[in-house]
Design a protein around this motif. Structure first.
Motif, PDB file in Angstrom:
ATOM      1  N   PHE A   1       2.382  13.106 -10.635  1.00  0.00           N
ATOM      2  CA  PHE A   1       1.661  12.221  -9.498  1.00  0.00           C
ATOM      3  C   PHE A   1       0.574  11.264 -10.305  1.00  0.00           C
ATOM      4  O   PHE A   1       0.649   9.867 -10.034  1.00  0.00           O
ATOM      5  CB  PHE A   1       0.683  13.000  -8.788  1.00  0.00           C
ATOM      6  CG  PHE A   1       1.425  13.418  -7.398  1.00  0.00           C
ATOM      7  CD1 PHE A   1       1.556  13.020  -6.283  1.00  0.00           C
ATOM      8  CD2 PHE A   1       2.186  14.606  -7.603  1.00  0.00           C
ATOM      9  CE1 PHE A   1       2.034  13.439  -5.070  1.00  0.00           C
ATOM     10  CE2 PHE A   1       2.827  15.262  -6.777  1.00  0.00           C
ATOM     11  CZ  PHE A   1       3.090  14.672  -5.277  1.00  0.00           C
ATOM     12  N   HIS A   2      -0.226  11.673 -11.243  1.00  0.00           N
ATOM     13  CA  HIS A   2      -1.174  10.808 -12.031  1.00  0.00           C
ATOM     14  C   HIS A   2      -0.252   9.776 -12.891  1.00  0.00           C
ATOM     15  O   HIS A   2      -0.511   8.615 -12.840  1.00  0.00           O
ATOM     16  CB  HIS A   2      -2.000  11.858 -12.902  1.00  0.00           C
ATOM     17  CG  HIS A   2      -2.990  12.410 -11.993  1.00  0.00           C
ATOM     18  ND1 HIS A   2      -3.536  11.726 -11.093  1.00  0.00           N
ATOM     19  CD2 HIS A   2      -3.337  13.580 -12.339  1.00  0.00           C
ATOM     20  CE1 HIS A   2      -4.452  12.766 -10.397  1.00  0.00           C
ATOM     21  NE2 HIS A   2      -4.379  13.943 -11.129  1.00  0.00           N
ATOM     22  N   ASN A   3       0.848  10.199 -13.456  1.00  0.00           N
ATOM     23  CA  ASN A   3       1.675   9.185 -14.361  1.00  0.00           C
ATOM     24  C   ASN A   3       2.208   8.128 -13.376  1.00  0.00           C
ATOM     25  O   ASN A   3       2.300   7.061 -13.828  1.00  0.00           O
ATOM     26  CB  ASN A   3       2.617   9.924 -15.077  1.00  0.00           C
ATOM     27  CG  ASN A   3       1.926  10.583 -16.332  1.00  0.00           C
ATOM     28  OD1 ASN A   3       1.095  10.460 -16.742  1.00  0.00           O
ATOM     29  ND2 ASN A   3       2.811  11.796 -16.736  1.00  0.00           N
ATOM     30  N   MET A   4       2.978   8.503 -12.245  1.00  0.00           N
ATOM     31  CA  MET A   4       3.440   7.683 -11.673  1.00  0.00           C
ATOM     32  C   MET A   4       2.543   6.703 -10.866  1.00  0.00           C
ATOM     33  O   MET A   4       2.682   5.493 -10.787  1.00  0.00           O
ATOM     34  CB  MET A   4       4.188   8.404 -10.375  1.00  0.00           C
ATOM     35  CG  MET A   4       4.934   7.242  -9.348  1.00  0.00           C
ATOM     36  SD  MET A   4       6.277   6.149 -10.280  1.00  0.00           S
ATOM     37  CE  MET A   4       7.420   7.094 -11.066  1.00  0.00           C
TER      38      MET A   4
ATOM     39  N   ARG B   1       1.089  -1.089   0.082  1.00  0.00           N
ATOM     40  CA  ARG B   1       0.080  -0.121   0.090  1.00  0.00           C
ATOM     41  C   ARG B   1       0.891   1.128  -0.026  1.00  0.00           C
ATOM     42  O   ARG B   1       1.680   1.388   0.983  1.00  0.00           O
ATOM     43  CB  ARG B   1      -1.019   0.062   1.237  1.00  0.00           C
ATOM     44  CG  ARG B   1      -1.724  -1.091   1.174  1.00  0.00           C
ATOM     45  CD  ARG B   1      -2.928  -1.310   2.378  1.00  0.00           C
ATOM     46  NE  ARG B   1      -3.476   0.192   2.398  1.00  0.00           N
ATOM     47  CZ  ARG B   1      -4.767   0.250   1.964  1.00  0.00           C
ATOM     48  NH1 ARG B   1      -5.220  -0.603   1.126  1.00  0.00           N
ATOM     49  NH2 ARG B   1      -5.501   1.420   1.728  1.00  0.00           N
ATOM     50  N   ILE B   2       0.905   1.771  -1.068  1.00  0.00           N
ATOM     51  CA  ILE B   2       1.998   2.950  -1.518  1.00  0.00           C
ATOM     52  C   ILE B   2       1.132   4.303  -1.222  1.00  0.00           C
ATOM     53  O   ILE B   2       0.397   4.519  -1.919  1.00  0.00           O
ATOM     54  CB  ILE B   2       2.746   2.622  -2.912  1.00  0.00           C
ATOM     55  CG1 ILE B   2       3.478   1.440  -2.594  1.00  0.00           C
ATOM     56  CG2 ILE B   2       3.638   4.073  -2.876  1.00  0.00           C
ATOM     57  CD1 ILE B   2       3.892   1.049  -4.008  1.00  0.00           C
TER      58      ILE B   2
ATOM     59  N   CYS C   1      -1.140   3.531   4.662  1.00  0.00           N
ATOM     60  CA  CYS C   1      -0.063   2.901   3.813  1.00  0.00           C
ATOM     61  C   CYS C   1       0.855   2.174   4.688  1.00  0.00           C
ATOM     62  O   CYS C   1       1.108   2.595   5.751  1.00  0.00           O
ATOM     63  CB  CYS C   1       0.192   3.825   2.859  1.00  0.00           C
ATOM     64  SG  CYS C   1      -0.921   4.318   1.816  1.00  0.00           S
ATOM     65  N   ASP C   2       1.743   1.370   4.043  1.00  0.00           N
ATOM     66  CA  ASP C   2       3.178   0.874   4.746  1.00  0.00           C
ATOM     67  C   ASP C   2       4.252   1.392   3.832  1.00  0.00           C
ATOM     68  O   ASP C   2       5.767   0.982   4.432  1.00  0.00           O
ATOM     69  CB  ASP C   2       2.918  -0.669   4.629  1.00  0.00           C
ATOM     70  CG  ASP C   2       2.737  -1.392   3.400  1.00  0.00           C
ATOM     71  OD1 ASP C   2       3.300  -0.923   2.047  1.00  0.00           O
ATOM     72  OD2 ASP C   2       2.019  -2.127   3.202  1.00  0.00           O
TER      73      ASP C   2
ATOM     74  N   GLY D   1       1.641  -2.079 -11.807  1.00  0.00           N
ATOM     75  CA  GLY D   1       2.579  -3.223 -11.237  1.00  0.00           C
ATOM     76  C   GLY D   1       2.007  -3.886 -10.182  1.00  0.00           C
ATOM     77  O   GLY D   1       2.784  -4.745  -9.416  1.00  0.00           O
ATOM     78  N   GLY D   2       0.642  -3.543  -9.828  1.00  0.00           N
ATOM     79  CA  GLY D   2      -0.109  -4.406  -9.076  1.00  0.00           C
ATOM     80  C   GLY D   2      -0.229  -3.837  -7.477  1.00  0.00           C
ATOM     81  O   GLY D   2      -0.801  -4.548  -6.690  1.00  0.00           O
ATOM     82  N   HIS D   3       0.104  -2.478  -7.356  1.00  0.00           N
ATOM     83  CA  HIS D   3       0.208  -1.925  -6.127  1.00  0.00           C
ATOM     84  C   HIS D   3      -1.173  -1.016  -5.749  1.00  0.00           C
ATOM     85  O   HIS D   3      -1.661  -0.504  -6.883  1.00  0.00           O
ATOM     86  CB  HIS D   3       1.523  -0.925  -5.924  1.00  0.00           C
ATOM     87  CG  HIS D   3       2.594  -1.646  -6.057  1.00  0.00           C
ATOM     88  ND1 HIS D   3       3.141  -2.333  -5.085  1.00  0.00           N
ATOM     89  CD2 HIS D   3       3.754  -1.534  -7.003  1.00  0.00           C
ATOM     90  CE1 HIS D   3       4.421  -3.044  -5.355  1.00  0.00           C
ATOM     91  NE2 HIS D   3       4.784  -2.254  -6.675  1.00  0.00           N
ATOM     92  N   THR D   4      -1.416  -0.994  -4.614  1.00  0.00           N
ATOM     93  CA  THR D   4      -2.378   0.017  -4.132  1.00  0.00           C
ATOM     94  C   THR D   4      -1.916   1.197  -3.951  1.00  0.00           C
ATOM     95  O   THR D   4      -0.923   1.211  -3.021  1.00  0.00           O
ATOM     96  CB  THR D   4      -3.369  -0.492  -3.014  1.00  0.00           C
ATOM     97  OG1 THR D   4      -3.746  -1.831  -3.204  1.00  0.00           O
ATOM     98  CG2 THR D   4      -4.293   0.360  -2.628  1.00  0.00           C
ATOM     99  N   VAL D   5      -2.374   2.347  -4.584  1.00  0.00           N
ATOM    100  CA  VAL D   5      -1.502   3.413  -4.579  1.00  0.00           C
ATOM    101  C   VAL D   5      -2.382   4.710  -4.021  1.00  0.00           C
ATOM    102  O   VAL D   5      -3.609   4.910  -4.222  1.00  0.00           O
ATOM    103  CB  VAL D   5      -0.908   3.992  -5.802  1.00  0.00           C
ATOM    104  CG1 VAL D   5      -0.224   5.520  -5.787  1.00  0.00           C
ATOM    105  CG2 VAL D   5      -0.075   3.000  -6.611  1.00  0.00           C
TER     106      VAL D   5
END
Length: 112
Positions: free
Chosen positions: A21-24, A3-4, A62-63, A31-35
Motif C-alpha cells: 500500500f505504501h509503495n503504490m 482523488r484515488i 474519492c472519485d 504522478g500528481g494524484h491525491t491518494v
C-alpha cells in the motif's frame, strides 16, 4: 488530478500488506494524484469492522478506486469495489495507473 482510494487485501497478509500500500501510494502521489491509503488511516490496525467503517467513510471523498493485486480475494476490498461501482466511481488497476503515470515521472523506477 484524481482523488484515488487504494483498495487491496490486508487481512492475513504479513504486515497487513502495508508495504505494498505504501509503495503504490508513493508512486501515485509522484504522478500528481491525491491518494487515500487505508494503511495510513488505520496504522494501528483494529477490528475489521472498525477499519472498514473508517475506510468507507473516506472512500466517499474519492472519485476513483485503484485496486492492488489480490483484491478479489479480500472481503473488504470486494465491498469497497461494490460500493464504488454502485456509486458510479471509476475502478482501475493501481499498477496500470502507475505505469501510465510513470511516463510523466522520470524517477518512477526509483520508487518501486
Amino acid at each position: 488530478m484524481k482523488r484515488i482510494y487504494l483498495s487491496g487485501p490486508m487481512s492475513g497478509l504479513p504486515g497487513l500488506n502495508f508495504p505494498t500500500f505504501h509503495n503504490m501510494t508513493t508512486s501515485l502521489r509522484a504522478g500528481g494524484h491525491t491518494v487515500t491509503n487505508p494503511a495510513e488511516i488505520n496504522p494501528e490496525g483494529g477490528t475489521w469492522t472498525d477499519c472498514m467503517r473508517r475506510d468507507i467513510a473516506v472512500l466517499m471523498d474519492c472519485d476513483t478506486v485503484a485496486t492492488l493485486p489480490g483484491w478479489e480475494h479480500s472481503q473488504g476490498a470486494r465491498l469497497e469495489i461494490l460500493i464504488a461501482e454502485r456509486l458510479g466511481m471509476t475502478v482501475v488497476n493501481a499498477y496500470d495507473l502507475a505505469t501510465r503515470e510513470s511516463a510523466a515521472v522520470p524517477e518512477f523506477s526509483k520508487l518501486m
